[in-house]
Design a protein around this motif. Sequence first.
Motif, PDB file in Angstrom:
ATOM      1  N   THR A  52      38.951  41.776  37.754  1.00  0.00           N
ATOM      2  CA  THR A  52      38.488  41.423  38.950  1.00  0.00           C
ATOM      3  C   THR A  52      37.126  40.896  39.128  1.00  0.00           C
ATOM      4  O   THR A  52      36.939  39.583  39.485  1.00  0.00           O
ATOM      5  CB  THR A  52      38.536  42.486  40.304  1.00  0.00           C
ATOM      6  OG1 THR A  52      40.273  43.101  40.108  1.00  0.00           O
ATOM      7  CG2 THR A  52      38.379  41.859  41.452  1.00  0.00           C
ATOM      8  N   ARG A  53      36.245  41.459  38.434  1.00  0.00           N
ATOM      9  CA  ARG A  53      34.768  40.933  38.733  1.00  0.00           C
ATOM     10  C   ARG A  53      34.751  39.651  37.730  1.00  0.00           C
ATOM     11  O   ARG A  53      34.133  38.774  38.012  1.00  0.00           O
ATOM     12  CB  ARG A  53      33.706  42.033  38.072  1.00  0.00           C
ATOM     13  CG  ARG A  53      33.597  42.882  38.875  1.00  0.00           C
ATOM     14  CD  ARG A  53      32.367  43.987  38.615  1.00  0.00           C
ATOM     15  NE  ARG A  53      32.366  44.438  37.241  1.00  0.00           N
ATOM     16  CZ  ARG A  53      33.118  45.510  36.938  1.00  0.00           C
ATOM     17  NH1 ARG A  53      33.567  46.387  37.759  1.00  0.00           N
ATOM     18  NH2 ARG A  53      33.268  46.127  35.524  1.00  0.00           N
ATOM     19  N   SER A  70      38.998  46.465  37.668  1.00  0.00           N
ATOM     20  CA  SER A  70      37.776  46.277  38.333  1.00  0.00           C
ATOM     21  C   SER A  70      37.078  45.278  37.467  1.00  0.00           C
ATOM     22  O   SER A  70      36.563  44.357  38.120  1.00  0.00           O
ATOM     23  CB  SER A  70      37.131  47.414  38.630  1.00  0.00           C
ATOM     24  OG  SER A  70      36.745  48.161  37.400  1.00  0.00           O
ATOM     25  N   GLY A 122      33.659  36.011  39.014  1.00  0.00           N
ATOM     26  CA  GLY A 122      32.452  35.586  38.579  1.00  0.00           C
ATOM     27  C   GLY A 122      32.844  33.899  37.949  1.00  0.00           C
ATOM     28  O   GLY A 122      32.006  32.975  38.134  1.00  0.00           O
TER      29      GLY A 122
END
Length: 298
Positions: A34-35, A31, A39
Amino acid sequence: MDRLDAMTVFVAVAEQRGFAPAARRLRISASAATRMVAGLEDKLGIRLLTRTTRSVTLTSAGSRFLERARQILSDVAEAENAAQQERTTPTGRFVVAAPLMFGRMHVAPLMCTYLSKYPRVRGELTLADRLVNLVDDGIDAAIRIGILEDSSLVARLVGATRRVVVASPAYLERHRKIHKPNDLTAHKLIQCTALASNPEWRFFDGDKETRVGFAPSYITNSADAAIAHAAASGGLTMALSYQVREAVKARKLRIVLATFEPPPLPIHVVYPTTRLLSAKVRAFTDLVATLDWQFVSL
């Protein structure tokens, strides 16, 4: 978001072809990976990856960005490695400043030894009888003689020297005996402006200070010239003990008024305050510490 960290994650995702394997390689959560990539895409305003439930592929813009990102990360790693090497192995440009005569007699031979020991260093030695600003003049380390006034510098005491009055034995035999400082007014006195800008010498008898003003028979800004004139029976001069040590040993000069001399002057190696000391400066100060720069006993 740290852009370099995000680029590192993006490159890993592209190479591993998935967020989960990239996250495992980087030891972060899927996660978080992915962030960070999302971004980065928001920051750039373009989509770098096409995501499906089964695969992650590069977009055309992502392919072009991948090449640049790899190069950027490689350059950063190379720069960090070079910086770390400079902290552990002396390398690169190294500038030292020192007083003119002390530098010629003692620091110049030291630099020869230093550069032979550390061949990856490109050395520079600046000699001048003026106080240089280490930060403004780009100087890594300096040798200073005397009481330090600049508290922003790191200082390491490496020696001491005396202020002595000398004359040739022939001169002293032909002229009036010197027992106390005021006896100097009956003699030819040589002023070296590099040591004292005014024609006045200071002496001490315990806590009592005596200042002897005089009209010089010879004025020069060169300690070498003043000492040579004294050795040629031209009169008396005040010099630093390291400057006349060999001449005194060879009996070409004799010290007078030794019991009235001012306190010895400290010799320091100084360098700008820094949290992480470079290997160049550390190696230089360690080498200085092995030398005998104590000139109090002649």
